[in-house]
Design a protein around this motif. Sequence first.
Motif, PDB file in Angstrom:
ATOM      1  N   GLY A   1       0.851  -1.320   0.151  1.00 59.31           N
ATOM      2  CA  GLY A   1       0.091   0.090   0.060  1.00 59.31           C
ATOM      3  C   GLY A   1       0.830   1.242   0.010  1.00 59.31           C
ATOM      4  O   GLY A   1       0.239   2.369   0.287  1.00 59.31           O
ATOM      5  N   ARG A   2       2.116   1.020  -0.353  1.00 57.15           N
ATOM      6  CA  ARG A   2       3.271   2.420  -0.315  1.00 57.15           C
ATOM      7  C   ARG A   2       3.362   2.767  -1.699  1.00 57.15           C
ATOM      8  O   ARG A   2       3.272   1.840  -2.621  1.00 57.15           O
ATOM      9  CB  ARG A   2       4.171   2.161   0.373  1.00 57.15           C
ATOM     10  CG  ARG A   2       3.860   1.856   1.867  1.00 57.15           C
ATOM     11  CD  ARG A   2       5.157   2.206   2.735  1.00 57.15           C
ATOM     12  NE  ARG A   2       6.224   1.237   2.386  1.00 57.15           N
ATOM     13  CZ  ARG A   2       6.551   0.032   3.266  1.00 57.15           C
ATOM     14  NH1 ARG A   2       5.626  -0.198   4.135  1.00 57.15           N
ATOM     15  NH2 ARG A   2       7.404  -0.817   2.949  1.00 57.15           N
ATOM     16  N   VAL A   3       3.631   4.086  -1.934  1.00 58.78           N
ATOM     17  CA  VAL A   3       4.237   4.491  -3.259  1.00 58.78           C
ATOM     18  C   VAL A   3       5.738   4.958  -2.901  1.00 58.78           C
ATOM     19  O   VAL A   3       5.901   6.049  -2.261  1.00 58.78           O
ATOM     20  CB  VAL A   3       3.385   5.690  -3.903  1.00 58.78           C
ATOM     21  CG1 VAL A   3       4.080   5.953  -5.170  1.00 58.78           C
ATOM     22  CG2 VAL A   3       1.946   5.047  -3.949  1.00 58.78           C
ATOM     23  N   GLU A   4       6.661   4.288  -3.261  1.00 54.03           N
ATOM     24  CA  GLU A   4       7.859   4.793  -3.145  1.00 54.03           C
ATOM     25  C   GLU A   4       8.242   5.275  -4.556  1.00 54.03           C
ATOM     26  O   GLU A   4       8.385   4.965  -5.653  1.00 54.03           O
ATOM     27  CB  GLU A   4       8.822   3.467  -3.050  1.00 54.03           C
ATOM     28  CG  GLU A   4       8.503   2.463  -1.661  1.00 54.03           C
ATOM     29  CD  GLU A   4       8.562   3.041  -0.434  1.00 54.03           C
ATOM     30  OE1 GLU A   4       9.354   4.044  -0.358  1.00 54.03           O
ATOM     31  OE2 GLU A   4       8.084   2.718   0.355  1.00 54.03           O
ATOM     32  N   ASP A   5       8.925   6.700  -4.245  1.00 54.63           N
ATOM     33  CA  ASP A   5       9.311   7.395  -5.655  1.00 54.63           C
ATOM     34  C   ASP A   5      10.717   8.004  -5.447  1.00 54.63           C
ATOM     35  O   ASP A   5      10.664   9.301  -5.286  1.00 54.63           O
ATOM     36  CB  ASP A   5       8.261   8.291  -6.026  1.00 54.63           C
ATOM     37  CG  ASP A   5       7.730   9.325  -4.859  1.00 54.63           C
ATOM     38  OD1 ASP A   5       8.139   9.043  -3.743  1.00 54.63           O
ATOM     39  OD2 ASP A   5       7.090  10.336  -5.061  1.00 54.63           O
ATOM     40  N   PRO A   6      11.592   7.307  -4.950  1.00 56.81           N
ATOM     41  CA  PRO A   6      13.054   7.920  -4.992  1.00 56.81           C
ATOM     42  C   PRO A   6      13.541   8.978  -6.055  1.00 56.81           C
ATOM     43  O   PRO A   6      14.029   9.687  -5.917  1.00 56.81           O
ATOM     44  CB  PRO A   6      14.125   6.668  -4.835  1.00 56.81           C
ATOM     45  CG  PRO A   6      13.241   5.466  -5.443  1.00 56.81           C
ATOM     46  CD  PRO A   6      11.789   5.937  -5.387  1.00 56.81           C
ATOM     47  N   GLU A   7      12.916   8.612  -7.325  1.00 53.69           N
ATOM     48  CA  GLU A   7      13.519   9.432  -8.405  1.00 53.69           C
ATOM     49  C   GLU A   7      13.073  10.618  -8.028  1.00 53.69           C
ATOM     50  O   GLU A   7      13.470  11.873  -8.498  1.00 53.69           O
ATOM     51  CB  GLU A   7      12.885   9.053  -9.829  1.00 53.69           C
ATOM     52  CG  GLU A   7      13.221   7.431 -10.142  1.00 53.69           C
ATOM     53  CD  GLU A   7      11.847   6.676  -9.676  1.00 53.69           C
ATOM     54  OE1 GLU A   7      11.039   7.033  -8.641  1.00 53.69           O
ATOM     55  OE2 GLU A   7      11.620   5.769 -10.240  1.00 53.69           O
ATOM     56  N   ARG A   8      11.565  10.999  -7.535  1.00 55.29           N
ATOM     57  CA  ARG A   8      10.880  12.320  -7.429  1.00 55.29           C
ATOM     58  C   ARG A   8      11.897  13.076  -6.167  1.00 55.29           C
ATOM     59  O   ARG A   8      12.129  14.207  -6.151  1.00 55.29           O
ATOM     60  CB  ARG A   8       9.584  11.982  -7.269  1.00 55.29           C
ATOM     61  CG  ARG A   8       8.702  13.623  -6.898  1.00 55.29           C
ATOM     62  CD  ARG A   8       7.176  13.502  -6.777  1.00 55.29           C
ATOM     63  NE  ARG A   8       6.752  13.095  -8.078  1.00 55.29           N
ATOM     64  CZ  ARG A   8       6.154  11.931  -8.638  1.00 55.29           C
ATOM     65  NH1 ARG A   8       6.539  10.703  -7.585  1.00 55.29           N
ATOM     66  NH2 ARG A   8       5.645  11.616  -9.871  1.00 55.29           N
ATOM     67  N   ILE A   9      11.970  12.108  -5.061  1.00 49.49           N
ATOM     68  CA  ILE A   9      12.774  12.890  -4.079  1.00 49.49           C
ATOM     69  C   ILE A   9      14.239  13.340  -4.627  1.00 49.49           C
ATOM     70  O   ILE A   9      14.494  14.306  -4.230  1.00 49.49           O
ATOM     71  CB  ILE A   9      13.042  11.620  -2.779  1.00 49.49           C
ATOM     72  CG1 ILE A   9      11.765  11.307  -2.267  1.00 49.49           C
ATOM     73  CG2 ILE A   9      14.020  12.407  -1.810  1.00 49.49           C
ATOM     74  CD1 ILE A   9      11.716  10.152  -1.242  1.00 49.49           C
ATOM     75  N   ALA A  10      14.747  12.697  -5.346  1.00 49.71           N
ATOM     76  CA  ALA A  10      16.046  13.022  -5.996  1.00 49.71           C
ATOM     77  C   ALA A  10      16.045  14.284  -6.725  1.00 49.71           C
ATOM     78  O   ALA A  10      16.728  15.214  -6.517  1.00 49.71           O
ATOM     79  CB  ALA A  10      16.694  12.023  -6.526  1.00 49.71           C
ATOM     80  N   TYR A  11      14.846  14.315  -7.415  1.00 54.24           N
ATOM     81  CA  TYR A  11      14.554  15.418  -8.585  1.00 54.24           C
ATOM     82  C   TYR A  11      14.323  16.772  -7.434  1.00 54.24           C
ATOM     83  O   TYR A  11      14.888  17.778  -7.686  1.00 54.24           O
ATOM     84  CB  TYR A  11      13.296  15.134  -9.297  1.00 54.24           C
ATOM     85  CG  TYR A  11      13.092  16.376 -10.425  1.00 54.24           C
ATOM     86  CD1 TYR A  11      13.273  16.474 -11.464  1.00 54.24           C
ATOM     87  CD2 TYR A  11      12.018  17.376  -9.831  1.00 54.24           C
ATOM     88  CE1 TYR A  11      12.984  17.420 -12.546  1.00 54.24           C
ATOM     89  CE2 TYR A  11      11.936  18.581 -10.634  1.00 54.24           C
ATOM     90  CZ  TYR A  11      12.392  18.320 -11.823  1.00 54.24           C
ATOM     91  OH  TYR A  11      11.941  19.437 -12.767  1.00 54.24           O
ATOM     92  N   LEU A  12      13.396  16.547  -6.757  1.00 50.50           N
ATOM     93  CA  LEU A  12      12.945  17.733  -5.613  1.00 50.50           C
ATOM     94  C   LEU A  12      14.263  18.299  -4.770  1.00 50.50           C
ATOM     95  O   LEU A  12      14.413  19.324  -4.582  1.00 50.50           O
ATOM     96  CB  LEU A  12      11.951  17.418  -4.602  1.00 50.50           C
ATOM     97  CG  LEU A  12      10.828  17.064  -5.218  1.00 50.50           C
ATOM     98  CD1 LEU A  12       9.504  16.504  -4.321  1.00 50.50           C
ATOM     99  CD2 LEU A  12       9.924  18.290  -6.137  1.00 50.50           C
ATOM    100  N   HIS A  13      15.213  17.067  -4.238  1.00 50.84           N
ATOM    101  CA  HIS A  13      16.336  17.659  -3.628  1.00 50.84           C
ATOM    102  C   HIS A  13      17.230  18.439  -4.626  1.00 50.84           C
ATOM    103  O   HIS A  13      17.821  19.565  -4.083  1.00 50.84           O
ATOM    104  CB  HIS A  13      17.050  16.271  -2.963  1.00 50.84           C
ATOM    105  CG  HIS A  13      18.123  16.589  -2.200  1.00 50.84           C
ATOM    106  ND1 HIS A  13      18.073  16.050  -0.896  1.00 50.84           N
ATOM    107  CD2 HIS A  13      19.010  17.217  -2.129  1.00 50.84           C
ATOM    108  CE1 HIS A  13      19.139  16.659  -0.151  1.00 50.84           C
ATOM    109  NE2 HIS A  13      19.869  17.223  -0.875  1.00 50.84           N
TER     110      HIS A  13
END
Length: 486
Positions: free
Chosen positions: A400-412
């Motif tokens: 039930g989770r949405v893992e979006d490391p690419e978005r975190i990297a983008y935002l960071h």
Amino acid sequence: MTAVRPDIAPKQAPEATRFPTGFVWGAATAAYQVEGAAAEDGRTPSIWDTFSRTPGKVRNGDTGDIAADHYHLYRDDVALMKRLGLKAYRFSISWSRVQPTGRGPAVERGLDFYRKLVDELLEAGITPVATLYHWDLPQELEDAGGWPQRVTADRFADYAAIMAGALGDRVGTWTTFNEPWCSAFLGYGSGVHAPGRTEPASALRAAHHLNLAHGRAIEVLRGQLPAAVQTSVTLNLHQVRPLTASAADADAARRIDAVGNRIFTGPMLRGEYPEDLIADTRHLVDWSQLVQDGDLAAISRPVDVLGVNYYTPTLVSTPAEGAGGTRNDGHGASDHSPWPGSEHVAFHLAEGKERTAMNWSIDPNGLYSLLMDVTRDHPGLPLMVTENGAAFDDYVSPEGRVEDPERIAYLHGHLDAVQRAVADGADVRGYFLWSLMDNFEWAYGYSKRFGAVYVDYASQRRIPKASAHWYADVIRRHGLPQTGPA
Ligand code: FCB
């Protein structure tokens, strides 16, 4: 928006010092992309309702009829914003919801939705940042000629007066337009956006009338609003780069900068259209007829803050004879160019860079350069990043989770770029993540997910993605975590 609020003062974390005190952390949406309730409470079709119903225009035949159902779920959505710690919410108003024919008196039921939304936000301690126009012209006004017609600017000023009267003092910042470049050149040039016309001269005329409407609205807003309320406009300034150091590529970059950026910043911030833009396009429009006495004075009425949206840089060249070039400039493929007078310019994707699900290359330095360029060209102008974010192919895990490391990297990466620009002298007052939640991504329909919050469209369930939790943490500490994402 600029007042220093004690509740958002920095929390003294050492790494927090580079975001100014009072820097506003927000997230953005737009009416047609999230509201749904397309035919409720007196709302009439906008050009996007018509366009999305036209076969072949929007992927999968998607429409904004239901979207993220924000119209009905706004209370839950504001509660979610509060849980994430957002300090501001940038939303837009659906013109045809509050003034269905685009002229005449307002419909109270339509206004009520925005009154209730603003009340809810204020109660949650979230500053409302309202955009009057995020691309959804009432269809009746398009039927009467749309933005290529001067009278549409008069209609817009009336609409601005209605909104200022209804909600004026309770909104922190009023923005006239979101990305007028898209309205003019994707709407009337390449036709990949509503109303889908492909008329280069009309696109240029639309640009002038959008500028004029902006100026008229600023005058109306300033006349009606308390001094503490800010006025603004949001531009998608293209961070244009030449492919090579050749003179031809430099000319390509100059042209795209003219018809992509300076066509708006020129009249709005300098009170004149750039000479080179006029020269590049005079075979299409007679500027001396189009721009009437008093227009430039109206358009250049000062704004309190300039909103800039940034996603990816724009890499251009002038193709050698017969070599052609890609027509897809990141704004959607079409046989018609959205660059009147500069149709021969080719667009490229930077090599070796990672891309988002939009196939846009990821380049935080572009945001840094953009903020520094605007600061150099318009010293002293307060800026706000009103959109920045990325689409990726998000999915819900069995847990039930949405893992979006690419978005975190983008935002960071992009927030780090904002920090660097601030350290180097750019007066950036805030940052709005695009988007609060997944929504109707224009010609791509629901196929592209930009949200920090996942929307399961079948159930309308919201699931904050890992990036939403990461952003909440950034807001809490008023700064970036020391280590970047894995
Ligand atoms: C911007 C629009 C916004 C959204 C993002 C991805 O151009 O302003 O509505 O579609 O792109």
